[in-house]
Write a protein that holds these residues in place. Structure first.
Motif, PDB file in Angstrom:
ATOM      1  N   ARG A   6       0.836  -1.214   0.000  1.00 29.70           N
ATOM      2  CA  ARG A   6       0.000   0.000   0.000  1.00 29.70           C
ATOM      3  C   ARG A   6       0.866   1.258   0.000  1.00 29.70           C
ATOM      4  O   ARG A   6       0.523   2.256  -0.642  1.00 29.70           O
ATOM      5  N   GLU A  18       1.951   1.751  -3.533  1.00 29.36           N
ATOM      6  CA  GLU A  18       0.837   2.227  -4.356  1.00 29.36           C
ATOM      7  C   GLU A  18       0.474   3.672  -4.036  1.00 29.36           C
ATOM      8  O   GLU A  18       0.103   4.423  -4.941  1.00 29.36           O
ATOM      9  N   THR A  71       3.097   0.277  -8.831  1.00 32.47           N
ATOM     10  CA  THR A  71       2.310  -0.945  -8.725  1.00 32.47           C
ATOM     11  C   THR A  71       3.075  -1.875  -7.798  1.00 32.47           C
ATOM     12  O   THR A  71       4.283  -2.039  -7.931  1.00 32.47           O
ATOM     13  N   MET A  96       3.538  -5.721  -6.104  1.00 31.92           N
ATOM     14  CA  MET A  96       3.279  -7.142  -6.262  1.00 31.92           C
ATOM     15  C   MET A  96       3.806  -7.848  -5.020  1.00 31.92           C
ATOM     16  O   MET A  96       4.937  -7.598  -4.610  1.00 31.92           O
ATOM     17  N   ALA A 146       8.090  -3.769  -6.572  1.00 33.41           N
ATOM     18  CA  ALA A 146       7.521  -2.646  -7.318  1.00 33.41           C
ATOM     19  C   ALA A 146       7.713  -2.982  -8.785  1.00 33.41           C
ATOM     20  O   ALA A 146       8.699  -3.588  -9.170  1.00 33.41           O
ATOM     21  N   ARG A 187     -10.881  -3.024  -7.631  1.00 34.72           N
ATOM     22  CA  ARG A 187     -10.501  -2.587  -6.281  1.00 34.72           C
ATOM     23  C   ARG A 187     -11.239  -3.422  -5.226  1.00 34.72           C
ATOM     24  O   ARG A 187     -10.640  -3.903  -4.267  1.00 34.72           O
ATOM     25  N   ARG A 196      -9.865  -7.017  -5.248  1.00 31.70           N
ATOM     26  CA  ARG A 196      -8.539  -7.070  -4.610  1.00 31.70           C
ATOM     27  C   ARG A 196      -8.679  -7.088  -3.091  1.00 31.70           C
ATOM     28  O   ARG A 196      -7.993  -7.844  -2.406  1.00 31.70           O
ATOM     29  N   PHE A 212      -2.640  -7.598  -7.854  1.00 29.93           N
ATOM     30  CA  PHE A 212      -2.424  -6.296  -8.476  1.00 29.93           C
ATOM     31  C   PHE A 212      -3.151  -6.312  -9.809  1.00 29.93           C
ATOM     32  O   PHE A 212      -3.546  -7.371 -10.301  1.00 29.93           O
ATOM     33  N   LEU A 248      -3.427  -5.053 -13.942  1.00 30.97           N
ATOM     34  CA  LEU A 248      -2.801  -4.536 -15.148  1.00 30.97           C
ATOM     35  C   LEU A 248      -3.879  -4.318 -16.191  1.00 30.97           C
ATOM     36  O   LEU A 248      -4.807  -5.118 -16.324  1.00 30.97           O
ATOM     37  N   LEU A 253      -9.338  -4.401 -16.827  1.00 29.45           N
ATOM     38  CA  LEU A 253      -8.228  -4.710 -15.936  1.00 29.45           C
ATOM     39  C   LEU A 253      -8.214  -6.209 -15.688  1.00 29.45           C
ATOM     40  O   LEU A 253      -9.264  -6.834 -15.558  1.00 29.45           O
ATOM     41  N   HIS A 255       0.237  -0.614 -17.010  1.00 26.82           N
ATOM     42  CA  HIS A 255      -0.161  -0.069 -15.722  1.00 26.82           C
ATOM     43  C   HIS A 255      -1.466   0.703 -15.891  1.00 26.82           C
ATOM     44  O   HIS A 255      -1.600   1.482 -16.826  1.00 26.82           O
TER      45      HIS A 255
END
Length: 173
Positions: free
Chosen positions: A39, A42, A47, A49, A65, A113, A116, A127, A129, A136, A172
């Protein structure tokens, strides 16, 4: 919630990139700590992982990252991470980790979101993409070889989450 596709637009025509590189930022023995580190990445525009691995009978969560397309981009990412203070006592390392688990479904930003967050409560850090059609795709983990992905494969299987290990592609969001 069922996957929802986002609308088409300029991003819908953009081709997906192969994204085999990342920068390892930290490693934690607790998912909560790794998720907090993700977090933090982000929040600063990276991004994140999180890749669970088994090392000497213990689960570790590596935090990366990225991903990025080339070694040069990974080196640039390392410089950006250092400039934003992510090297406090940690050894940042550029890594070729081209494999991630691709989860079933295509998502809009809002539903991605929520999904996730739902998956993280089940112990799976993901994450997103962007894909060529503008949707996404959710992915999990970052690995150099399939054998390294066994820990995450076990977590996914035990929670009933459909995913396949594949080379990472996308953009991204």
């Amino acid at each position: 919630a069922a996957p929802a596709r986002s609308g088409s637009g300029p991003a819908a025509a953009a081709p997906a990139d192969s994204l085999p590189f990342a920068a390892q930022v930290s490693a934690w023995t607790e998912l909560a700590q790794a998720a907090a580190a993700g977090r933090a990445l982000e929040a600063r525009g990276f991004t994140a992982m999180v890749a669970p691995v088994r090392i000497a009978a213990r689960r570790w969560y590596r935090v990366y990252a990225g991903p990025v397309a080339s070694r040069a981009a990974a080196d640039s990412l390392l410089r950006a991470l250092r400039a934003r203070g992510f090297d406090r006592g940690e050894r940042l390392v550029a890594s070729r980790v081209p494999l991630s688990f691709v989860l079933d479904g295509a998502w809009s930003p809002a539903t991605a979101r929520l999904e996730r967050e739902r998956l993280l409560r089940r112990g799976i850090a993901t994450f997103a993409l962007a894909q060529p059609d503008g949707s996404l795709r959710l992915l999990a983990g970052a690995y150099a070889a399939p054998a390294q992905a066994a820990e995450l494969q076990h977590l996914l299987t035990s929670t009933g989450i459909a995913a396949r290990l594949a080379p990472r592609v996308g953009r991204h969001p």
